[in-house]
Write a protein that holds these residues in place. Structure first.
Motif, PDB file in Angstrom:
ATOM      1  N   PHE A 149      85.314 129.645  51.211  1.00  0.00           N
ATOM      2  CA  PHE A 149      86.207 130.327  52.303  1.00  0.00           C
ATOM      3  C   PHE A 149      85.678 131.789  52.617  1.00  0.00           C
ATOM      4  CE2 PHE A 149      89.367 127.055  51.138  1.00  0.00           C
ATOM      5  CZ  PHE A 149      89.728 126.672  52.468  1.00  0.00           C
ATOM      6  N   GLY A 150      84.815 132.085  51.768  1.00  0.00           N
ATOM      7  CA  GLY A 150      84.210 133.218  52.089  1.00  0.00           C
ATOM      8  C   GLY A 150      84.643 134.502  51.174  1.00  0.00           C
ATOM      9  N   ASP A 151      84.040 135.596  51.487  1.00  0.00           N
ATOM     10  CA  ASP A 151      84.596 136.951  50.494  1.00  0.00           C
ATOM     11  C   ASP A 151      85.415 137.469  51.161  1.00  0.00           C
ATOM     12  OD1 ASP A 151      82.379 135.855  48.761  1.00  0.00           O
ATOM     13  OD2 ASP A 151      81.002 137.701  49.246  1.00  0.00           O
ATOM     14  N   THR A 152      85.917 137.441  52.107  1.00  0.00           N
ATOM     15  CA  THR A 152      86.862 138.223  52.862  1.00  0.00           C
ATOM     16  C   THR A 152      87.969 137.069  53.582  1.00  0.00           C
ATOM     17  OG1 THR A 152      85.618 138.542  54.971  1.00  0.00           O
ATOM     18  CG2 THR A 152      85.474 140.160  53.222  1.00  0.00           C
ATOM     19  N   GLY A 153      88.987 137.808  54.280  1.00  0.00           N
ATOM     20  CA  GLY A 153      89.923 137.124  55.133  1.00  0.00           C
ATOM     21  C   GLY A 153      91.201 136.332  54.477  1.00  0.00           C
ATOM     22  N   PRO A 154      92.254 135.972  54.954  1.00  0.00           N
ATOM     23  CA  PRO A 154      93.486 135.822  54.411  1.00  0.00           C
ATOM     24  C   PRO A 154      93.198 134.599  53.333  1.00  0.00           C
ATOM     25  CG  PRO A 154      93.560 135.417  56.847  1.00  0.00           C
ATOM     26  CD  PRO A 154      92.360 136.263  56.646  1.00  0.00           C
ATOM     27  N   TYR A 155      92.379 133.732  53.592  1.00  0.00           N
ATOM     28  CA  TYR A 155      92.159 132.254  52.765  1.00  0.00           C
ATOM     29  C   TYR A 155      91.144 132.685  51.645  1.00  0.00           C
ATOM     30  CZ  TYR A 155      94.390 130.415  56.810  1.00  0.00           C
ATOM     31  OH  TYR A 155      95.257 130.081  58.130  1.00  0.00           O
ATOM     32  N   ALA A 156      90.796 134.081  51.619  1.00  0.00           N
ATOM     33  CA  ALA A 156      89.541 134.259  50.655  1.00  0.00           C
ATOM     34  C   ALA A 156      89.822 133.611  49.040  1.00  0.00           C
ATOM     35  CB  ALA A 156      89.183 135.515  50.643  1.00  0.00           C
ATOM     36  N   GLY A 157      91.378 133.535  49.053  1.00  0.00           N
ATOM     37  CA  GLY A 157      91.603 133.348  47.500  1.00  0.00           C
ATOM     38  C   GLY A 157      91.909 131.738  47.396  1.00  0.00           C
ATOM     39  N   TYR A 158      91.893 131.122  48.393  1.00  0.00           N
ATOM     40  CA  TYR A 158      92.311 129.640  48.435  1.00  0.00           C
ATOM     41  C   TYR A 158      91.528 128.968  47.542  1.00  0.00           C
ATOM     42  CZ  TYR A 158      95.575 129.602  52.416  1.00  0.00           C
ATOM     43  OH  TYR A 158      96.733 129.640  53.162  1.00  0.00           O
ATOM     44  N   VAL A 159      92.230 127.851  46.853  1.00  0.00           N
ATOM     45  CA  VAL A 159      91.579 126.586  46.294  1.00  0.00           C
ATOM     46  C   VAL A 159      90.839 126.067  47.062  1.00  0.00           C
ATOM     47  CG1 VAL A 159      91.653 124.854  44.806  1.00  0.00           C
ATOM     48  CG2 VAL A 159      93.393 126.796  44.487  1.00  0.00           C
ATOM     49  N   GLY A 160      89.468 126.088  47.080  1.00  0.00           N
ATOM     50  CA  GLY A 160      88.752 125.114  47.985  1.00  0.00           C
ATOM     51  C   GLY A 160      88.368 123.749  47.561  1.00  0.00           C
ATOM     52  N   SER A 161      87.533 123.093  48.666  1.00  0.00           N
ATOM     53  CA  SER A 161      87.261 121.743  48.719  1.00  0.00           C
ATOM     54  C   SER A 161      86.565 121.468  49.711  1.00  0.00           C
ATOM     55  CB  SER A 161      88.660 120.653  48.342  1.00  0.00           C
ATOM     56  OG  SER A 161      89.213 120.864  49.417  1.00  0.00           O
ATOM     57  N   GLU A 162      85.567 120.221  49.799  1.00  0.00           N
ATOM     58  CA  GLU A 162      85.153 119.857  50.969  1.00  0.00           C
ATOM     59  C   GLU A 162      86.174 119.569  51.996  1.00  0.00           C
ATOM     60  OE1 GLU A 162      81.817 119.715  51.780  1.00  0.00           O
ATOM     61  OE2 GLU A 162      81.869 118.054  53.566  1.00  0.00           O
ATOM     62  N   LEU A 163      87.201 118.878  51.457  1.00  0.00           N
ATOM     63  CA  LEU A 163      88.061 118.324  52.411  1.00  0.00           C
ATOM     64  C   LEU A 163      89.043 119.603  53.391  1.00  0.00           C
ATOM     65  CD1 LEU A 163      89.526 115.580  53.719  1.00  0.00           C
ATOM     66  CD2 LEU A 163      90.932 115.911  51.691  1.00  0.00           C
ATOM     67  N   ALA A 164      89.488 120.480  52.498  1.00  0.00           N
ATOM     68  CA  ALA A 164      90.084 121.829  52.914  1.00  0.00           C
ATOM     69  C   ALA A 164      89.225 122.539  53.872  1.00  0.00           C
ATOM     70  CB  ALA A 164      90.642 122.624  51.798  1.00  0.00           C
ATOM     71  N   ALA A 165      88.064 122.600  53.417  1.00  0.00           N
ATOM     72  CA  ALA A 165      87.069 123.250  54.466  1.00  0.00           C
ATOM     73  C   ALA A 165      86.835 122.627  55.747  1.00  0.00           C
ATOM     74  CB  ALA A 165      85.923 123.615  53.749  1.00  0.00           C
ATOM     75  N   LEU A 166      86.668 121.231  55.666  1.00  0.00           N
ATOM     76  CA  LEU A 166      86.570 120.541  56.880  1.00  0.00           C
ATOM     77  C   LEU A 166      87.752 120.740  57.802  1.00  0.00           C
ATOM     78  CD1 LEU A 166      84.885 117.115  55.438  1.00  0.00           C
ATOM     79  CD2 LEU A 166      83.973 118.719  57.083  1.00  0.00           C
ATOM     80  N   ALA A 167      89.005 120.616  57.153  1.00  0.00           N
ATOM     81  CA  ALA A 167      90.194 120.591  57.871  1.00  0.00           C
ATOM     82  C   ALA A 167      90.053 122.150  58.591  1.00  0.00           C
ATOM     83  CB  ALA A 167      91.544 120.369  56.967  1.00  0.00           C
ATOM     84  N   LEU A 168      90.048 123.126  57.650  1.00  0.00           N
ATOM     85  CA  LEU A 168      90.558 124.728  58.288  1.00  0.00           C
ATOM     86  C   LEU A 168      89.197 124.880  59.175  1.00  0.00           C
ATOM     87  CD1 LEU A 168      92.467 125.912  55.491  1.00  0.00           C
ATOM     88  CD2 LEU A 168      93.250 125.761  57.821  1.00  0.00           C
ATOM     89  N   GLY A 169      88.177 124.403  59.114  1.00  0.00           N
ATOM     90  CA  GLY A 169      87.219 124.480  59.985  1.00  0.00           C
ATOM     91  C   GLY A 169      87.238 123.795  61.446  1.00  0.00           C
ATOM     92  N   GLY A 170      88.291 122.873  61.579  1.00  0.00           N
ATOM     93  CA  GLY A 170      88.090 122.147  62.792  1.00  0.00           C
ATOM     94  C   GLY A 170      87.506 121.045  63.119  1.00  0.00           C
ATOM     95  N   TYR A 171      86.377 120.755  61.854  1.00  0.00           N
ATOM     96  CA  TYR A 171      85.577 119.478  62.063  1.00  0.00           C
ATOM     97  C   TYR A 171      86.429 118.297  61.795  1.00  0.00           C
ATOM     98  CZ  TYR A 171      80.964 117.325  62.287  1.00  0.00           C
ATOM     99  OH  TYR A 171      79.995 116.412  62.575  1.00  0.00           O
ATOM    100  N   LEU A 172      87.339 118.355  60.975  1.00  0.00           N
ATOM    101  CA  LEU A 172      87.843 117.115  60.318  1.00  0.00           C
ATOM    102  C   LEU A 172      88.643 116.351  61.636  1.00  0.00           C
ATOM    103  CD1 LEU A 172      88.610 115.371  58.031  1.00  0.00           C
ATOM    104  CD2 LEU A 172      90.395 116.937  57.414  1.00  0.00           C
ATOM    105  N   TYR A 173      89.402 117.624  62.376  1.00  0.00           N
ATOM    106  CA  TYR A 173      90.126 116.989  63.597  1.00  0.00           C
ATOM    107  C   TYR A 173      89.235 115.931  64.576  1.00  0.00           C
ATOM    108  CZ  TYR A 173      93.401 117.445  67.411  1.00  0.00           C
ATOM    109  OH  TYR A 173      93.972 116.848  68.668  1.00  0.00           O
ATOM    110  N   LEU A 174      87.801 116.189  64.519  1.00  0.00           N
ATOM    111  CA  LEU A 174      87.020 115.785  65.768  1.00  0.00           C
ATOM    112  C   LEU A 174      86.454 114.577  65.188  1.00  0.00           C
ATOM    113  CD1 LEU A 174      85.675 119.038  66.870  1.00  0.00           C
ATOM    114  CD2 LEU A 174      87.010 117.616  68.250  1.00  0.00           C
ATOM    115  N   THR A 175      86.438 114.199  63.654  1.00  0.00           N
ATOM    116  CA  THR A 175      85.925 113.077  63.437  1.00  0.00           C
ATOM    117  C   THR A 175      86.860 111.683  63.175  1.00  0.00           C
ATOM    118  OG1 THR A 175      84.174 114.302  62.104  1.00  0.00           O
ATOM    119  CG2 THR A 175      84.431 111.927  61.366  1.00  0.00           C
ATOM    120  N   GLY A 176      86.670 110.584  63.781  1.00  0.00           N
ATOM    121  CA  GLY A 176      87.327 109.587  63.556  1.00  0.00           C
ATOM    122  C   GLY A 176      87.997 108.913  64.767  1.00  0.00           C
TER     123      GLY A 176
END
Lengths: 414, 402
Positions: free
Chosen positions: B133-160
C-alpha cells in the motif's frame, strides 16, 4: 532540480497501448518526447470521435479521445506522413537530433518506410532504437500479427486464470501491452545509461511475449521440472485460505478477503463472531483450512451479504485481516488511499478540461515528478519542432503542409 | 573483456522479500547490476511458497523463488539484532548504490533504512521501497496481499465475467507489475543520482500498480459517466459499434484468441466460410452482436483444430493466436527457437528452464543465472566487502547473526 531524463530527446512512433505508454513514462521522467503521428491517426472510426461529455460531435473530436489522451501525456505532437519522401527526410533530420526512437509498429513497417535501424544509425550512430514487436524479429512466429490480448493468450496467463468451472479468462484490459510498455521504458533508460558510459547506441527489442512469460515464470520453471500447477482456481490461493471475493450489499459490490496466516484466521473468526470456527483445531493450520474451503467461504458469504464492502474492509483491517473493497473504475478516482497517493491526478487538457491521468506507481520523495503536461492536441507542436528544432524555413514548412505531409487536423479515411 | 550489461557497476542490496521487490531486483540483475540479497536467517519467505519442486533442501524448493531471484547473490543477516544491523550499515556505507526494501515506514525507520537516514553518509543512494500500500496514505498500515491490492487498485473488478464475481488473475500480476514499475523508478533515480550526486527515496505500491493496470477504465467512467464492468475475454468498451471479435473461444482441441483484422473485418467471412458474418447488422454494430458472432464462430471452430485455425487466420493476416497452456509455453518452438528460455543448472534442483531476456539488446547482454542458495555468499560478501577475516565471519555465524 532537473528531472531524471532532462536533456534526452525521444522520437515516438507509437500506436495503441504499448508504444504510447513507454513514451509517456519517458516523458514523465523528463525526456522531450516528440510523438510523430500519421495524418489520420487517433482513432479510425467516427464512433471513436465522440465528444466525451455530451455525446455531441465537437469541433475537434480527435483531441477528445480519452483512450488516446490518457496514454499520451508529457509529449509533443508532430504530424508527418512518413510514406512520402519529404516526410521521411524530415524524420531522419529529427533522428539526427534525437537520442532514442521508440516504435511499436508491426515488424515490417520500419523497413517498408526505409527507416530501419541501419538507416537510422547511419544518420545518427549513437541512436537507440527500441522496438516492441509482439513476437520478436526471430523465431517461427516472427511474421505473425497480434494485439496485446492475443499475447496474454500465448503467454499462458489466460490459460491459468479463470473460474474453477470456466474456460481460460484473460486479466482485464490488456496486461501484456502494459507490461511491454513498461519493459520498453526500462529498456530505454538502461540503454541510455550504457550510452552515457560508452557513447554506444544500439537496437533494442522488447517482444511482448518475452515480457509476458516473465509474469507466469514460476509455473514455467516448475513445468520444466515436471511439476504442473492446477490452472483456473478462481480467486483461491494454494497457500492461503480462506481467500476469495464475496458479495456485499448493493449492486455488483464485492469485497476481497485473504487470510494470510494462521494467526489471521483466528483474528478473522473473532471479527465475524464465529467462536465455533475458531474452536475447531483442524482449522488452525492452513492445510486444514485448504481442505474445507467451500464451508469457510460459505461462512464469509453469509457474513458479508448484509454488509457494505468498505465496512467489511474497515472492520477486518482493524482486526489485522487483509481485506479490501473491490473498487469500481469511478472509485479509483475517489478512494481515499489512491487519492492521497496521487494515483490519478487531474491535468488540464485544452479540449477536455480537467482530465484524470493514471500516474506511474512510483513516487520520488525527494524530487517528485508528478504528471503535469496533458496529451498534446493533434499536431500541436508542428511548427515548434519543424522550425525551432529542425530549422526549416516558413516556406519549407508551408510546402510540407501543401503536400499533406504535415497536417493540423486529421485526414479523412486512413 | 566481455561486454557487460547496461547497469554494469550498479550495486544493489536487496532486503525485500516476496514477489514485488525481488522482481525489481531480478530485472536490475538481468540488466547487469550486482545484486546482493540480504535474507533473514530462515530466508526470504518466498523460499517456502509454491509451486514446490523437488530439491535437496526445503529452503531451495520454491520455483517462485528460483524464478524471482536469478543472477543474485545471497547472504544471511539477522538485521533485527544490533550486530546484524551494524554489518548491514557497513555494507550500505562501503558498497551499495541502491537498496530495495519491503518494510513498512516505521520498520524501515527503526532499521535505519530510509533515504533520510542513509543520505547523511551516502547522499547519492537510491532507496526503493516496494510495499502493498505504499509508505503514505490512509491504508499504509493495512495488512497487504495480492488480492487486497488488486481489489483496492480497481483491477480485480475488471477481471472476470460480467454476470459473475470479480476474478483474481493467476499468480501475482499486481506484484509483478509493481516490481516492473519499481525497476523503472530505480533506474530513473540512478540516472539522476549519477548525473547530480543526489539520490532519492522511491516509494512504490502494489495497489497503484493494480490501479495502473485498470488503464482506461477510470477515465471512461469520468468522461462518459458510465461504469465499465467486467467483460470476460472481450474488450472493455460499451459502444455497440466497436470492433468485434476480440475474445477467446474453444476449437476442437483447445482454445484460440479470436481477433478480427481491424482494417479488413470482412476477412473473417473468408476464414470461416460464413456469409452470415457479413450480415448488415453485424457489420454495423459488431460489438452489439457479440453473442451472435460468437455462436457463428463456435460452429466453425468446433470443426477445426487450434493449430489449423491459427495458421489459416495468420495466413490471411487475421491476428488469431493460441491460448497456450503453461506446459505448452515451455515447449513452444518459437520461444525456444529465439532463445526466450535459458536452461540453468542449480545445485539443489538440477537443470530447469527459466524465462530469459524480456529485453534483447544488440550490444549488451541480459543475465539469467541460477538463484543463490540461502546464504551462499555470506562469507564472500562479509570478507570481500567488509574485509572481515575468516575467523571473524565464523564467530558471527556461530552467534546466529549470519
Amino acid at each position: 532540480m532537473d528531472k531524471p531524463l532532462h536533456g534526452v530527446r525521444v522520437i515516438e512512433l507509437g500506436l495503441a497501448v504499448a508504444g504510447p505508454l513507454a513514451g509517456q513514462v519517458l516523458g514523465d521522467m523528463g525526456a522531450d518526447v516528440i510523438k510523430v503521428e500519421a495524418p489520420f491517426a487517433r482513432g479510425r472510426k467516427p464512433s471513436e470521435y465522440v465528444h466525451p461529455q455530451s455525446g455531441e460531435p465537437a469541433e475537434d473530436p480527435w483531441n477528445r479521445v480519452p483512450k488516446f489522451n490518457e496514454l499520451n501525456r508529457s509529449k509533443r505532437s508532430l504530424i508527418l506522413d512518413l510514406a512520402k519522401p519529404d516526410g521521411r527526410e524530415a524524420i531522419l533530420k529529427l533522428v539526427e537530433r534525437a537520442d532514442v526512437v521508440l516504435e511499436n509498429y508491426s515488424s515490417r513497417v520500419l523497413g517498408n518506410l526505409g527507416i530501419d535501424y541501419d538507416v537510422l544509425s547511419t544518420r545518427n550512430p549513437a541512436i537507440i532504437l527500441v522496438s516492441m514487436p509482439g513476437f520478436g524479429r526471430t523465431g517461427p512466429y516472427a511474421s505473425r500479427v497480434s494485439y496485446g490480448p492475443g499475447i496474454d493468450a500465448m503467454s499462458g496467463l489466460a490459460h491459468l486464470s479463470g473460474y474453477r468451472d470456466s474456460g481460460p479468462i484473460k486479466p482485464g484490459n490488456h496486461y501484456c501491452d502494459q507490461n511491454a510498455g513498461m519493459m520498453a521504458a526500462l529498456a530505454t533508460m538502461a540503454a541510455l545509461r550504457h550510452r552515457r558510459r560508452t557513447g554506444q547506441g544500439q537496437q533494442v527489442e522488447v517482444a511482448m511475449l518475452d515480457g509476458g512469460i516473465q509474469s507466469v515464470g514460476e509455473t514455467l520453471v516448475a513445468a520444466s521440472l515436471g511439476v504442473h500447477v492446477s490452472p483456473r482456481q478462481g480467486s483461491r490461493s494454494d497457500w492461503m485460505a480462506p481467500h476469495g471475493v464475496f458479495r456485499c450489499t448493493g449492486d455488483d459490490r464485492w469485497v476481497a478477503i485473504a487470510v494470510t496466516d494462521d494467526a489471521a484466521w483466528l483474528r478473522l473468526c473473532e471479527a465475524i463472531g464465529r467462536a465455533d470456527l475458531a474452536a475447531e483445531e483442524s482449522l488452525h493450520s492452513v492445510d486444514g483450512r485448504l481442505a474445507c474451503q467451500d464451508r469457510l467461504e460459505g461462512a464469509l458469504t453469509e457474513w458479508c451479504a448484509t454488509r457494505d464492502n468498505y465496512e467489511v474492509q474497515h472492520l477486518l483491517q482493524a482486526c489485522g485481516v487483509s481485506a479490501g473493497a473491490v473498487i469500481t473504475p469511478s472509485e479509483i478516482l475517489t478512494d481515499p488511499h489512491l487519492v492521497a497517493r496521487g494515483s490519478h491526478p487531474f491535468v488540464q487538457h485544452p479540449s477536455t478540461g480537467p482530465s484524470p491521468v493514471p500516474a506511474v506507481a512510483w513516487h520520488f520523495q525527494e524530487h517528485p515528478v508528478p504528471p503535469e503536461i496533458p496529451a498534446p492536441k493533434f499536431g500541436a507542436d508542428n511548427d515548434a519542432v519543424l522550425h525551432d528544432l529542425l530549422g526549416l524555413s516558413t516556406d519549407e514548412i508551408a510546402r510540407l503542409r501543401a503536400q499533406e505531409i504535415v497536417m493540423d487536423s486529421p485526414k479523412k479515411g486512413g | 573483456m566481455s561486454v557487460m550489461g547496461p547497469l554494469d557497476g550498479i550495486r544493489v542490496l536487496e532486503l525485500a522479500q516476496g514477489v514485488s521487490g525481488p522482481f525489481c531486483g531480478k530485472l536490475m540483475a538481468g540488466l547487469g547490476a550486482s545484486v546482493v540479497k540480504v535474507e533473514p536467517p530462515d530466508g526470504d519467505f518466498a523460499r517456502w511458497l509454491p509451486p514446490r519442486v523437488p530439491a535437496s533442501s526445503p529452503s531451495e524448493g520454491s520455483a517462485l523463488f528460483h524464478h524471482l531471484n536469478t543472477s543474485k547473490k545471497s547472504i544471511t543477516l539477522d538485521i533485527l539484532r544490533p550486530e546484524g544491523r551494524a554489518l548491514l550499515a557497513g555494507l550500505i556505507d562501503r558498497w551499495a548504490d541502491m537498496v530495495i526494501t519491503s518494510f513498512s515506514p516505521s520498520e524501515a525507520e527503526e532499521l535505519g533504512l530510509t533515504f533520510q537516514q542513509l543520505s547523511t553518509s551516502s547522499p547519492a543512494i537510491v532507496v526503493v521501497s516496494v510495499t502493498d500500500f505504499g509508505d503514505t496514505g490512509p491504508y499504509a498500515g493495512y495488512v497487504g496481499s495480492e488480492l487486497a491490492a488488486l481489489a483496492l487498485g480497481g483491477y480485480l473488478y475488471l477481471t472476470g465475467e460480467s454476470d459473475r464475481e470479480p476474478l483474481k488473475p493467476w499468480g501475482y500480476q499486481a506484484q509483478y507489475h509493481a516490481g516492473l514499475h519499481a525497476s523503472n523508478g530505480a533506474v530513473a533515480a540512478i540516472l539522476r543520482a549519477e548525473a547530480t550526486g543526489a539520490g532519492d527515496q522511491v516509494d512504490v505500491s502494489t495497489v497503484e500498480a493494480a490501479s495502473f493496470l485498470a488503464s482506461a477504465a477510470p477515465g471512461w467512467a469520468f468522461f462518459y459517466k458510465e461504469e465499465p464492468s467486467r467483460v470476460g475475454n472481450r474488450l472493455a468498451n460499451l459502444d455497440p459499434k466497436q470492433f468485434y471479435p476480440s475474445t477467446m473461444r474453444p476449437c476442437r482441441d483447445g482454445w484460440v484468441h479470436a481477433h478480427g483484422n481491424i482494417r479488413e473485418p470482412s476477412l473473417m467471412e473468408l476464414l470461416m466460410e460464413s456469409p452470415e458474418l457479413s450480415r448488415p447488422e453485424l457489420v454495423a454494430e459488431p460489438k452489439g452482436h457479440a453473442d451472435e458472432i460468437d455462436a457463428i464462430m463456435d460452429r466453425w471452430l468446433a470443426k477445426h483444430d487450434r493449430a489449423e485455425v491459427v495458421e489459416l487466420a495468420q495466413t490471411l493476416r487475421i491476428p488469431f493466436t493460441e491460448v497456450f497452456t503453461h506446459d505448452e509455453v515451455i515447449d513452444d518452438p518459437h520461444l525456444n527457437g529465439r532463445g526466450s528460455f535459458r536452461s540453468i543448472e542449480h545445485p539443489a534442483i538440477g537443470v530447469a528452464k527459466y524465462p530469459h531476456a524480456p529485453i534483447k539488446f544488440s550490444k549488451t547482454p541480459w543475465s539469467t543465472d541460477a538463484a543463490p542458495l540461502l546464504g551462499e555468499h555470506t562469507d564472500e560478501v562479509l570478507s570481500g566487502i567488509l574485509g572481515l577475516a575468516a575467523p571473524e565471519v565464523g564467530e558471527i555465524r556461530s552467534r546466529g547473526v549470519a
